[in-house]
Design an enzyme around this catalytic site. Structure first.
Site, PDB file in Angstrom:
ATOM      1  N   HIS A 209       6.421  30.227  23.440  1.00 24.63           N
ATOM      2  CA  HIS A 209       7.776  30.645  23.797  1.00 24.63           C
ATOM      3  C   HIS A 209       8.810  30.438  22.692  1.00 24.63           C
ATOM      4  CE1 HIS A 209       8.042  26.280  24.436  1.00 24.63           C
ATOM      5  NE2 HIS A 209       9.349  26.424  24.260  1.00 24.63           N
TER       6      HIS A 209
HETATM    7  C1  UD1 Z   1      14.726  26.109  25.444  1.00 21.29           C
HETATM    8  C2  UD1 Z   1      14.890  25.057  24.350  1.00 21.29           C
HETATM    9  C3  UD1 Z   1      13.551  24.712  23.748  1.00 21.29           C
HETATM   10  C4  UD1 Z   1      12.531  24.332  24.804  1.00 21.29           C
HETATM   11  C5  UD1 Z   1      12.484  25.393  25.887  1.00 21.29           C
HETATM   12  C6  UD1 Z   1      11.596  24.885  27.008  1.00 21.29           C
HETATM   13  C7  UD1 Z   1      17.024  25.256  23.151  1.00 21.29           C
HETATM   14  C8  UD1 Z   1      17.661  25.643  21.866  1.00 21.29           C
HETATM   15  N1  UD1 Z   1      15.729  25.561  23.266  1.00 21.29           N
HETATM   16  O1  UD1 Z   1      14.242  27.289  24.829  1.00 21.29           O
HETATM   17  O2  UD1 Z   1      13.709  23.609  22.885  1.00 21.29           O
HETATM   18  O3  UD1 Z   1      11.278  24.231  24.190  1.00 21.29           O
HETATM   19  O4  UD1 Z   1      13.799  25.615  26.415  1.00 21.29           O
HETATM   20  O5  UD1 Z   1      11.092  25.925  27.773  1.00 21.29           O
HETATM   21  O6  UD1 Z   1      17.670  24.703  23.981  1.00 21.29           O
HETATM   22  N2  UD1 Z   1      15.510  32.881  30.538  1.00 21.29           N
HETATM   23  C9  UD1 Z   1      15.353  33.446  31.781  1.00 21.29           C
HETATM   24  N3  UD1 Z   1      15.211  32.607  32.851  1.00 21.29           N
HETATM   25  C10 UD1 Z   1      15.228  31.262  32.751  1.00 21.29           C
HETATM   26  C11 UD1 Z   1      15.398  30.691  31.485  1.00 21.29           C
HETATM   27  C12 UD1 Z   1      15.541  31.514  30.383  1.00 21.29           C
HETATM   28  O7  UD1 Z   1      15.337  34.661  31.931  1.00 21.29           O
HETATM   29  O8  UD1 Z   1      15.083  30.557  33.778  1.00 21.29           O
HETATM   30  C13 UD1 Z   1      15.646  33.779  29.390  1.00 21.29           C
HETATM   31  C14 UD1 Z   1      17.093  34.150  29.102  1.00 21.29           C
HETATM   32  O9  UD1 Z   1      17.127  35.471  28.697  1.00 21.29           O
HETATM   33  C15 UD1 Z   1      17.443  33.307  27.900  1.00 21.29           C
HETATM   34  C16 UD1 Z   1      16.087  33.184  27.176  1.00 21.29           C
HETATM   35  O10 UD1 Z   1      15.128  33.165  28.225  1.00 21.29           O
HETATM   36  O11 UD1 Z   1      18.427  33.899  27.117  1.00 21.29           O
HETATM   37  C17 UD1 Z   1      15.926  31.942  26.329  1.00 21.29           C
HETATM   38  O12 UD1 Z   1      16.248  30.788  27.100  1.00 21.29           O
HETATM   39  P1  UD1 Z   1      16.937  29.537  26.411  1.00 21.29           P
HETATM   40  O13 UD1 Z   1      17.202  28.502  27.424  1.00 21.29           O
HETATM   41  O14 UD1 Z   1      18.062  29.978  25.544  1.00 21.29           O
HETATM   42  O15 UD1 Z   1      15.851  29.051  25.374  1.00 21.29           O
HETATM   43  P2  UD1 Z   1      14.320  28.672  25.585  1.00 21.29           P
HETATM   44  O16 UD1 Z   1      13.512  29.613  24.786  1.00 21.29           O
HETATM   45  O17 UD1 Z   1      14.022  28.526  27.024  1.00 21.29           O
HETATM   46  N1  UDP Z   2       4.695  24.188  31.725  1.00 19.75           N
HETATM   47  C1  UDP Z   2       4.801  24.560  33.059  1.00 19.75           C
HETATM   48  N2  UDP Z   2       4.656  25.885  33.373  1.00 19.75           N
HETATM   49  C2  UDP Z   2       4.403  26.845  32.441  1.00 19.75           C
HETATM   50  C3  UDP Z   2       4.308  26.446  31.091  1.00 19.75           C
HETATM   51  C4  UDP Z   2       4.473  25.120  30.759  1.00 19.75           C
HETATM   52  O1  UDP Z   2       4.995  23.723  33.925  1.00 19.75           O
HETATM   53  O2  UDP Z   2       4.304  28.023  32.808  1.00 19.75           O
HETATM   54  C5  UDP Z   2       4.877  22.770  31.412  1.00 19.75           C
HETATM   55  C6  UDP Z   2       3.872  22.191  30.455  1.00 19.75           C
HETATM   56  O3  UDP Z   2       2.703  21.741  31.135  1.00 19.75           O
HETATM   57  C7  UDP Z   2       4.673  21.037  29.859  1.00 19.75           C
HETATM   58  C8  UDP Z   2       6.081  21.587  29.800  1.00 19.75           C
HETATM   59  O4  UDP Z   2       6.114  22.671  30.718  1.00 19.75           O
HETATM   60  O5  UDP Z   2       4.665  19.950  30.757  1.00 19.75           O
HETATM   61  C9  UDP Z   2       6.429  22.043  28.417  1.00 19.75           C
HETATM   62  O6  UDP Z   2       7.619  22.751  28.430  1.00 19.75           O
HETATM   63  P1  UDP Z   2       7.940  23.900  27.389  1.00 19.75           P
HETATM   64  O7  UDP Z   2       6.709  24.353  26.729  1.00 19.75           O
HETATM   65  O8  UDP Z   2       8.772  24.895  28.104  1.00 19.75           O
HETATM   66  O9  UDP Z   2       8.920  23.159  26.367  1.00 19.75           O
HETATM   67  P2  UDP Z   2       8.683  22.217  25.102  1.00 19.75           P
HETATM   68  O10 UDP Z   2       7.817  21.092  25.520  1.00 19.75           O
HETATM   69  O11 UDP Z   2       8.095  23.047  24.016  1.00 19.75           O
HETATM   70  O12 UDP Z   2      10.063  21.788  24.725  1.00 19.75           O
END
Ligand code: UD1
Ligand code: UDP
Length: 360
Positions: A209
């Site tokens: 992601h």
């Molecule tokens: C964020 C964190 C990242 C973490 C990740 C965990 C930052 C800079 N990044 O990245 O460190 O690893 O969360 O998953 O804070 N969106 C949806 N529905 C949701 C959430 C997000 O549609 O419930 C979409 C939106 O279009 C949004 C995009 O995903 O703009 C990115 O989401 P965002 O929270 O900005 O960053 P992540 O990639 O989730």
């Molecule tokens: N995870 C989850 N559902 C998913 C993918 C990941 O519950 O569809 C869990 C995963 O097992 C781990 C956590 O989410 O516990 C990791 O989060 P993510 O990869 O979003 O963020 P990061 O750790 O890279 O910040």
């Protein structure tokens, strides 16, 4: 009773909160603030429901937009909440935009910050998470790194005196919830069309992601072309940020060996980790879970995030291309059960103990 405001917004933070909050509430009045950064049911509510996390006292409803827009809006709203609640301490997790916004809001109001999962460094500010965790570490009154290597980074930046290694709350969660799995979690997997997918007997688990890998077709397709060539199917729950790109690429290339699913709940995710042959990810959490479960892992990133997982080649970095991923996946790996760098599964107790010493 003293008051702690815990601030979370993203999926991995809900998981850490689940274990820490359970201990924290025995000693403090916790006010729980959800910034709204993750908001889909399968990115947010599902974790609160299945991990028994108390309902947030506030949901600020801030999500999407540029990094500046998101962080700025959170900063304004968090300041208002902190002024209203007057907490004795603010508790933060990891390195998301929610974390840094809360740190900025709290420090300007002279509220001490406790930062869980402090001290990780990639060595480049090109990563948005590096910016968030570096700023937060420097603004915090207490830094609680998960591992010794994170403590070394904090010491190099002059933050050693206010930093203590406590272990990893992700390991606490992994131990606690793995013990309570009953197998039913895996019936919930659905593909993009909402069809229930029968889990193959042997499979690879993939999550991907990060903006570094998902903002262009080229990199994501490089990863897909590797997974398509493997002897077993890949189960890939897709983060909403690259749902459309993943679907379009798989359809265009006719990939048959990659099962795209909607994001799954935590219990399903750790079940997949525990059952997979090997794991391919760019997630900080999933690469640690692979290590906890003794599964070989390939991390598709340019930078080491968790050096401990790289011990004996248990986890290796790969470029987002077919050759490199397949080469790295073909290695045989032996895990050393005596090497346990992420603590004893009780970091939450240590976190709360250190907060109590500070607030005494
Ligand atoms: C964020 C964190 C990242 C973490 C990740 C965990 C930052 C800079 N990044 O990245 O460190 O690893 O969360 O998953 O804070 N969106 C949806 N529905 C949701 C959430 C997000 O549609 O419930 C979409 C939106 O279009 C949004 C995009 O995903 O703009 C990115 O989401 P965002 O929270 O900005 O960053 P992540 O990639 O989730
Ligand atoms: N995870 C989850 N559902 C998913 C993918 C990941 O519950 O569809 C869990 C995963 O097992 C781990 C956590 O989410 O516990 C990791 O989060 P993510 O990869 O979003 O963020 P990061 O750790 O890279 O910040």
């Amino acid at each position: 009773m003293k008051k702690i405001c815990s601030v979370v917004g993203a999926r991995p933070q809900f998981i850490k909160l689940a274990v820490v909050s359970r201990v924290l509430r025995k000693h403090y009045h916790e006010v729980l603030i959800h910034t709204g950064q993750h908001y889909d049911h399968n990115m947010s509510d599902v974790f609160f429901e299945e991990m028994d996390i108390p309902k947030p006292d506030y949901n600020l409803g801030v999500s999407g937009g540029s990094h500046g827009q998101m962080t700025g809006q959170m900063l304004m709203k968090l300041e208002e909440v902190f002024l209203n609640e007057k907490p004795d301490m603010v508790l933060l997790f990891g390195d998301t935009n929610s974390t840094m916004a809360a740190a900025l809001a709290a420090v300007k109001l002279h509220i001490p910050i406790c930062h869980v999962e402090a001290g990780n460094r990639f060595g480049t500010l090109e990563s948005p998470e590096e910016v968030n965790r570096t700023v937060t570490d420097h603004l915090s009154a207490i830094n609680l790194p998960c591992t010794d290597s994170s403590l070394v980074f904090l010491e190099k930046e002059g933050l050693g005196e206010k930093s203590t290694v406590v272990g990893d709350p992700m390991y606490d969660a992994f131990c606690y919830y793995t013990e309570r799995l009953d197998g039913s979690e895996l019936t919930e997997i659905q593909d993009f069309a909402g069809n229930t997918v029968t889990l193959p007997e042997k499979f690879y688990y993939m999550t991907c992601h990060r903006q570094e890998n998902t903002d262009t077709d080229e990199k994501l397709d490089g990863i897909f072309s590797a997974m398509e060539a493997l002897p077993y199917p890949t189960v890939y729950p897709v983060h909403p940020r690259n749902h459309n790109r993943a679907e379009r690429l798989c359809n265009a290339k006719g990939y048959k060996n990659i099962i795209l699913t909607l994001p799954v709940g935590y219990k399903t995710s750790i079940s997949l980790v525990n059952k997979a042959e090997k794991i391919v990810t760019d997630s900080g959490g999933v690469q640690r879970e692979a290590f906890f479960a003794g599964k070989p892992c390939v991390t598709v990133l340019d930078f080491v995030v968790w050096p401990e997982t790289m011990h004996d080649g248990c986890n290796v970095l790969a470029k987002p291309n077919k050759e490199d991923i397949l080469t790295k996946l073909s290695r045989e790996v032996i895990f050393d059960p005596a090497y346990q760098p992420f603590g004893d599964g009780h970091s939450a107790e240590k976190i709360v103990k250190i907060m109590k010493e500070y607030l005494a």
